[in-house]
Design an enzyme around this catalytic site. Structure first.
Site, short mmCIF file in Angstrom:
data_model
loop_
_atom_site.label_atom_id
_atom_site.label_comp_id
_atom_site.label_asym_id
_atom_site.label_seq_id
_atom_site.Cartn_x
_atom_site.Cartn_y
_atom_site.Cartn_z
N HIS A 10 4.14 7.42 6.79
CA HIS A 10 3.85 8.85 6.66
C HIS A 10 3.06 9.37 7.85
CE1 HIS A 10 -0.40 8.10 5.78
NE2 HIS A 10 0.01 7.09 5.02
N GLU A 88 1.09 2.61 -1.09
CA GLU A 88 0.12 1.95 -0.22
C GLU A 88 -0.62 0.87 -1.00
OE1 GLU A 88 -0.92 0.63 2.28
OE2 GLU A 88 -1.70 2.23 3.56
#
Length: 212
Positions: A10, A88
């Site tokens: 990202h 994550e």
């Protein structure tokens, strides 16, 4: 048959900017992060890349990055599959803490071990080994079969979930993966052989200005 797999971390998030441990917390992208994602999409489009399916995590920063990349490529309506397996790494008690504050509290060496060792988790959180234990089965069972069938696949995720994939794709050891940094908004373009190993790898040069 083309077996294309593109990994993209990202773009910069608000917590990246503030140097906070993020993990499963859900901040938005910064303006720079939005620009990074759009730039990645422009670069992929300039390479003639098109996707058949995209995968992303359950966290907004990865989802937003994925949608911006596809939008820049003219593929805004592409099938996009979200799954928390790509989230994550969970930083546990470190989540939301400033990295400098964490070093003051626990010491440089301990925080470095939590961040960079393969199998030592922070309190209440995941190690990279733990992260890989959920990422890799999802990759093997769900993502890889689509790549091997000839579909062109985008995975927009996070630094540590992607490190787990890169470790396998690039044949890295648990020691060498410790020093690997995956930059925000920089696509890693893999082409795979019939035996699922890597035929080629291309990385966007951060110094290339795609507006020129």
């Amino acid at each position: 048959m083309e077996r294309l797999l593109v990994l993209a971390r990202h773009g910069q998030s608000e917590w990246n900017l503030k140097k906070l441990f993020t993990g499963w917390r859900d901040p938005e992208l910064t303006e720079l992060g939005i620009d990074e994602a759009r730039r990645a999409g422009r670069w992929l489009k300039s390479q003639g890349t098109q996707f058949d399916v995209a995968f992303t995590s359950n966290l907004r920063r990865a989802q937003h990055t994925c949608s911006l990349i596809l939008e820049e490529m003219g593929q805004g309506g592409l099938e996009t599959i979200r799954n928390e397996a790509l989230n994550e790494r969970d930083y546990g008690d470190l989540s939301g803490l400033n990295k400098d504050d964490a070093r003051e509290r626990w010491g440089d060496a301990q925080v470095h071990e939590w961040r960079r060792s393969y199998d030592v988790p922070p309190p209440g959180g995941e190690s990279l080994k733990d992260t890989a234990a959920r990422v890799l089965p999802y990759y093997i069972q769900t993502i890889l079969p689509r790549v091997m069938s000839g579909e062109r696949v985008l995975v927009a995720a996070h630094g540590n979930s992607l490190r787990a994939l890169v470790m396998v794709l690039d044949g890295m050891t648990t020691k060498t993966i410790a020093s690997l940094e995956i930059a925000t908004g920089i696509p890693l373009v893999y082409r795979l052989k019939a035996d699922t190993t890597v035929e080629s790898k291309t990385v966007l040069d951060k110094d290339i200005d795609q507006d020129d």
